[in-house]
Scaffold this active site. Structure first.
Site, short mmCIF file in Angstrom:
data_model
loop_
_atom_site.label_atom_id
_atom_site.label_comp_id
_atom_site.label_asym_id
_atom_site.label_seq_id
_atom_site.Cartn_x
_atom_site.Cartn_y
_atom_site.Cartn_z
N LYS A 1 0.20 -2.36 -8.11
CA LYS A 1 -0.54 -1.75 -7.00
C LYS A 1 0.12 -0.46 -6.53
O LYS A 1 -0.57 0.48 -6.11
CB LYS A 1 -0.69 -2.75 -5.85
CG LYS A 1 -1.61 -3.92 -6.18
CD LYS A 1 -3.00 -3.44 -6.60
CE LYS A 1 -3.97 -4.58 -6.84
NZ LYS A 1 -5.33 -4.12 -7.22
N TYR B 1 2.54 -7.88 -9.35
CA TYR B 1 1.40 -7.41 -8.55
C TYR B 1 1.79 -6.19 -7.73
O TYR B 1 1.06 -5.18 -7.71
CB TYR B 1 0.93 -8.55 -7.64
CG TYR B 1 -0.30 -8.23 -6.83
CD1 TYR B 1 -1.56 -8.19 -7.41
CD2 TYR B 1 -0.20 -7.97 -5.46
CE1 TYR B 1 -2.69 -7.90 -6.68
CE2 TYR B 1 -1.33 -7.67 -4.71
CZ TYR B 1 -2.57 -7.65 -5.32
OH TYR B 1 -3.68 -7.35 -4.58
#
Length: 268
Positions: A177, A173
């Protein structure tokens, strides 16, 4: 002097709009006057929620999958709205959803792959790359020609403090990002000559369904680290998104704007 966000005549595509920040973004854009295409892998509660992991299953069980309902709510505001099934990893579905769009809010993401680095799943790593990063690329590339032709466009992509600070147990993640912010800055450079702005929202701890389903002790620890000592509301993110999509933000591009309550600050 009254400062008013006016998106009349604009058409926005919001991905991942079934709940949480995406739903709040769609409603905020509609209240500002935009027509909205609500794109999500799932349009309404149903047995197919089982295909999309524990968060989707829990959302279904609590009646928290809103895409069709949100479209109806937007129509009640006097704006046009359509809910379309769209997997951001499927370029065909993305291109179909992107017709006539001049605002893109790239919000769709996975957030259920939590494990220490040595235990991260290669399969889920690849899935997270496809959804969280390649999904933004696919959506931006689909809307780009129309924005260039019209000489106007707004792209807002959802990043995260995990991408700027790192995230324990969130290698995939956090990496995706971080990639979103790099992509957005490049889009800002290349889009500037065509009247296109591109910005990222670096979201902190936001009180979405995903937050509610998280570990209570961990949630409290993150809140205590936040300077404002609370989780943000999805609407607080959506208000910033609406601003960035408006002409009021016409000279704002290439930013990674913190909407985080100060979690990135040195607090003790």
């Amino acid at each position: 002097m009254t400062i008013e966000i006016d998106l009349s005549g604009r058409v926005a595509l919001v991905t991942g709009s079934s709940r949480g920040i995406g739903r709040a973004d769609a409603l905020a854009l509609a209240r500002a006057g935009a027509d909205v295409v609500l794109a999500d892998i799932q349009l309404e509660s149903g047995p197919d929620a089982d295909d999309y992991g524990p968060l989707a299953q829990a959302a279904r069980s609590q009646g928290l999958v809103y895409t069709e309902q949100t479209a109806e709510e937007i129509r009640s505001l006097g704006r046009r709205a359509v809910a379309v099934r769209c997997d951001v990893t499927d370029r065909g579905q993305v291109e179909a959803a992107a017709a006539t769009v001049n605002i893109l809010v790239a919000n769709a993401a996975t957030l259920d792959h939590v494990a220490r680095f040595e235990d991260q799943s290669p399969e889920l790593w690849e899935r997270d790359l496809r959804v969280n990063l390649t999904g933004v690329f696919n959506c931006a590339q689909a809307v780009w020609p129309g924005m260039v032709e019209r000489g106007w466009g707004r792209i807002v992509a959802m990043a995260s403090v995990a991408g700027t600070l790192g995230g324990f147990g969130q290698a995939s993640y956090a990496a995706t990002k971080a990639g979103v912010t790099g992509l957005v800055k490049t889009l800002a450079l290349e889009g500037g000559r065509h009247g296109i702005t591109a910005n990222a929202i670096v979201a902190g701890i936001i009180g979405t369904e995903a937050f509610a389903f998280g570990n209570a002790e961990m949630n409290e620890r993150m809140v205590r680290r936040t300077a404002l000592r609370r989780a943000g509301e999805p609407e607080e993110v959506a208000n910033v998104v609406a601003f960035l999509c408006s002409d009021l933000a016409s000279y704002v591009t290439g930013t990674a704007l913190q909407v985080s309550g100060g979690i990135e600050l040195f607090t003790f």
